[in-house]
Motif scaffolding. Structure first.
Motif, mmCIF file in Angstrom:
data_model
loop_
_atom_site.group_PDB
_atom_site.id
_atom_site.type_symbol
_atom_site.label_atom_id
_atom_site.label_comp_id
_atom_site.label_asym_id
_atom_site.label_seq_id
_atom_site.Cartn_x
_atom_site.Cartn_y
_atom_site.Cartn_z
ATOM 1 N N GLN A 34 -16.239 4.201 0.983
ATOM 2 C CA GLN A 34 -15.431 4.912 0.015
ATOM 3 C C GLN A 34 -14.422 4.907 -0.187
ATOM 4 O O GLN A 34 -13.049 4.204 0.303
ATOM 5 N N LEU A 35 -13.610 5.012 -1.782
ATOM 6 C CA LEU A 35 -12.516 4.797 -2.024
ATOM 7 C C LEU A 35 -12.224 5.862 -2.926
ATOM 8 O O LEU A 35 -12.601 6.905 -3.173
ATOM 9 N N ARG A 36 -10.972 5.701 -2.475
ATOM 10 C CA ARG A 36 -10.002 7.733 -3.339
ATOM 11 C C ARG A 36 -8.649 6.787 -3.982
ATOM 12 O O ARG A 36 -8.070 5.602 -3.378
ATOM 13 N N ALA A 37 -8.762 7.236 -5.158
ATOM 14 C CA ALA A 37 -8.107 6.913 -5.908
ATOM 15 C C ALA A 37 -7.415 7.747 -6.918
ATOM 16 O O ALA A 37 -7.544 9.100 -6.719
ATOM 17 N N THR A 83 -0.604 4.993 -15.310
ATOM 18 C CA THR A 83 -0.790 4.984 -13.777
ATOM 19 C C THR A 83 -1.930 4.777 -13.160
ATOM 20 O O THR A 83 -2.473 5.745 -13.257
ATOM 21 N N SER A 84 -2.290 4.179 -12.260
ATOM 22 C CA SER A 84 -3.527 4.525 -11.244
ATOM 23 C C SER A 84 -2.814 3.411 -10.235
ATOM 24 O O SER A 84 -2.674 2.539 -10.062
ATOM 25 N N ASN A 85 -3.788 3.761 -9.206
ATOM 26 C CA ASN A 85 -3.850 3.319 -8.048
ATOM 27 C C ASN A 85 -5.109 4.004 -6.838
ATOM 28 O O ASN A 85 -5.777 4.608 -7.137
ATOM 29 N N GLU A 87 -8.344 11.402 -18.988
ATOM 30 C CA GLU A 87 -9.618 11.180 -19.751
ATOM 31 C C GLU A 87 -10.036 10.043 -19.598
ATOM 32 O O GLU A 87 -11.266 10.084 -19.125
ATOM 33 N N ILE A 88 -9.606 9.595 -20.689
ATOM 34 C CA ILE A 88 -9.835 8.119 -20.374
ATOM 35 C C ILE A 88 -9.790 6.732 -19.425
ATOM 36 O O ILE A 88 -10.854 6.135 -19.493
ATOM 37 N N LEU A 89 -9.201 7.102 -18.626
ATOM 38 C CA LEU A 89 -8.835 6.553 -17.700
ATOM 39 C C LEU A 89 -10.240 6.500 -16.570
ATOM 40 O O LEU A 89 -10.675 5.853 -15.798
ATOM 41 N N VAL A 90 -10.325 7.696 -15.780
ATOM 42 C CA VAL A 90 -11.382 8.310 -15.500
ATOM 43 C C VAL A 90 -13.032 8.072 -15.780
ATOM 44 O O VAL A 90 -13.287 7.402 -15.435
ATOM 45 N N LEU A 138 -5.749 -2.358 -15.251
ATOM 46 C CA LEU A 138 -6.248 -0.740 -15.631
ATOM 47 C C LEU A 138 -5.666 -0.286 -13.990
ATOM 48 O O LEU A 138 -6.041 0.862 -13.866
ATOM 49 N N LEU A 139 -5.730 -1.147 -13.634
ATOM 50 C CA LEU A 139 -4.094 -0.789 -12.462
ATOM 51 C C LEU A 139 -3.083 -0.941 -11.883
ATOM 52 O O LEU A 139 -1.912 -1.830 -12.514
ATOM 53 N N GLY A 140 -2.480 -0.053 -11.487
ATOM 54 C CA GLY A 140 -0.810 0.257 -11.640
ATOM 55 C C GLY A 140 -0.496 0.269 -13.174
ATOM 56 O O GLY A 140 -1.183 1.755 -13.103
ATOM 57 N N LYS A 141 0.517 0.041 -13.351
ATOM 58 C CA LYS A 141 1.007 0.925 -14.849
ATOM 59 C C LYS A 141 0.461 0.140 -15.829
ATOM 60 O O LYS A 141 0.301 -1.133 -15.405
#
Length: 396
Positions: A260-263, A240-242, A274-277, A228-231
């Motif tokens: 603190q993380l920002r993504a 995608t996620s980062n 919504e699912i990925l969040v 669940l990170l990257g493509k």
């Protein structure tokens, strides 16, 4: 086609605009130059206004809102909106463009160029000023120069739509090949994740602490192991996620009590976003339960997120798309319709009820020190914009 003098004027205009600093939230000087150009061809002061979108955008002390210009038509025709965004990314501050092998490139190795999206601003501005200077007949026009696009389409998001005058057709310049018509784009959600642990002396009593950094590491590993990170490509779960920013800790001899993380996550399906969040939140909350001190204290995880822009897709039969296609075809180009993997001001225009097709203006390698502007493609974009502004296209 454009004359040699018109090409020279367009090229000088875009270079002048690129040299103006104007990162997100600091677009006032760019807006002033746009205003100056419009006044010089007789646009009345009262036709040039700003909205107050910047007062609702996330950057404090922003210098200006969206610039909106209303031009009365001198013949019947559908009301057309031409737009581009004024801000650039920080790497473009100090840009000094030069011509090299048919391209505009940065003179300095450490800066970008700012073609994204000063080329779009120049395209729209050239078309409007040329239209007026040459007294070319046209229908009613609105020009829109937005702010804070590069930080999540904020200017378009908080746009005072009623100031646009209900346009029938809308055209946005931001991208590469002028023959490419972007008729849809991905959606994006950005989140801030705060992990509150418990500080203690890392050498004397580490067992009394709860490391926020350890929690973050476990959560990141969970997401990585789940793919669940990257493509992301897991059947219908596609996007995608980062995790782009991590900040925390004070010293090597202190168990870190805050990180603190920002993504972000992106997808062409709102449901997937919504699912990925939710998966992100689950990973961090689960990680918090796995890190406890000798008194069974755990970290607390706080999530703050925002759907910066929803995905959208327009039908190829949308009047704005058809009009742009007709102009491109009339200039001997083969229009190519596409869906973008990056957000556009058009995402929010669509949600505001104004389907805007996005056209390229010659940009290459955006957000990089190797950024370039293809001069021939830029000149083509200026010709396309001039024809659209003058009323060419099937919607007429």
């Amino acid at each position: 086609m454009l004359s040699a003098s018109q090409k020279d004027r367009a090229l000088q205009l875009v270079q002048d605009l690129m040299a103006i600093p104007g990162v997100s939230g600091e677009e006032a000087e760019v807006a002033a130059r746009v205003r100056q150009e419009l006044l010089s061809v007789g646009v009345p002061e009262e036709a040039i206004t700003h909205d107050t979108a910047h007062t609702r955008c996330p950057i404090p002390h922003s210098t200006t809102g969206n610039l909106i210009v209303s031009l009365l038509g001198n013949r019947p025709g559908p009301h057309r909106l031409l737009m581009a965004h004024m801000d650039t990314v920080p790497i473009c501050v100090g840009a000094r463009p030069k011509v090299q092998d048919g391209m505009l490139v940065p003179q300095d190795a450490h800066t970008g160029l700012g073609a994204d999206d000063r080329a779009g601003v120049a395209t729209v501005l050239f078309a409007a000023t040329e239209l007026l200077a040459q007294k070319i007949p046209h229908g009613p026009l609105t020009l829109l120069f937005t702010v804070q696009e590069e930080i999540g389409l904020q200017g378009a998001r908080f746009l005072e739509v009623e100031k646009l005058g209900n346009p029938d057709l809308a055209f946005n310049w931001d991208g590469g090949n002028p023959a490419k018509l972007t008729i849809g784009a991905i959606g994006g959600y950005r989140m801030t994740i705060d992990i509150h642990g418990l500080a203690s002396h890392a050498g004397v009593a580490p067992e009394k602490g709860v490391s926020a950094i350890t929690v973050a590491g476990i959560a990141i590993n969970k997401l990585h192991e789940q793919g669940l990170l990257g493509k992301i490509s897991q059947g219908e779960l596609s996007g995608t996620s980062n995790i782009g920013v991590i900040q925390g800790g004070n010293a090597t001899n202190v168990v870190a009590d805050h990180v603190q993380l920002r993504a972000e996550v992106r997808s062409h399906q709102k449901e997937t976003i919504e699912i990925l969040v939710d998966r992100f939140e689950q990973a961090f909350q689960q990680a918090a339960t796995e890190v406890q001190n000798n008194s069974n204290h755990m970290a607390k995880v706080e999530f703050d997120g925002d759907l910066n822009y929803e995905p959208f897709a327009m039908s190829p039969e949308t009047p704005s798309v058809q009009a742009a296609s007709d102009v491109l075809s009339g200039l001997g180009m083969d229009p190519a319709k596409s869906i973008a993997n990056g957000g556009l001001d058009a995402n929010w225009l669509y949600l505001h009820g104004i389907p805007a097709v996005t056209l390229g203006c010659g940009q290459l390698n955006q957000h990089m020190t190797s950024e370039m502007l293809d001069i021939d493609q830029f000149h083509t974009a200026c010709e396309v914009a001039l024809q659209i502004a003058s009323g060419k296209g099937s919607a007429e």
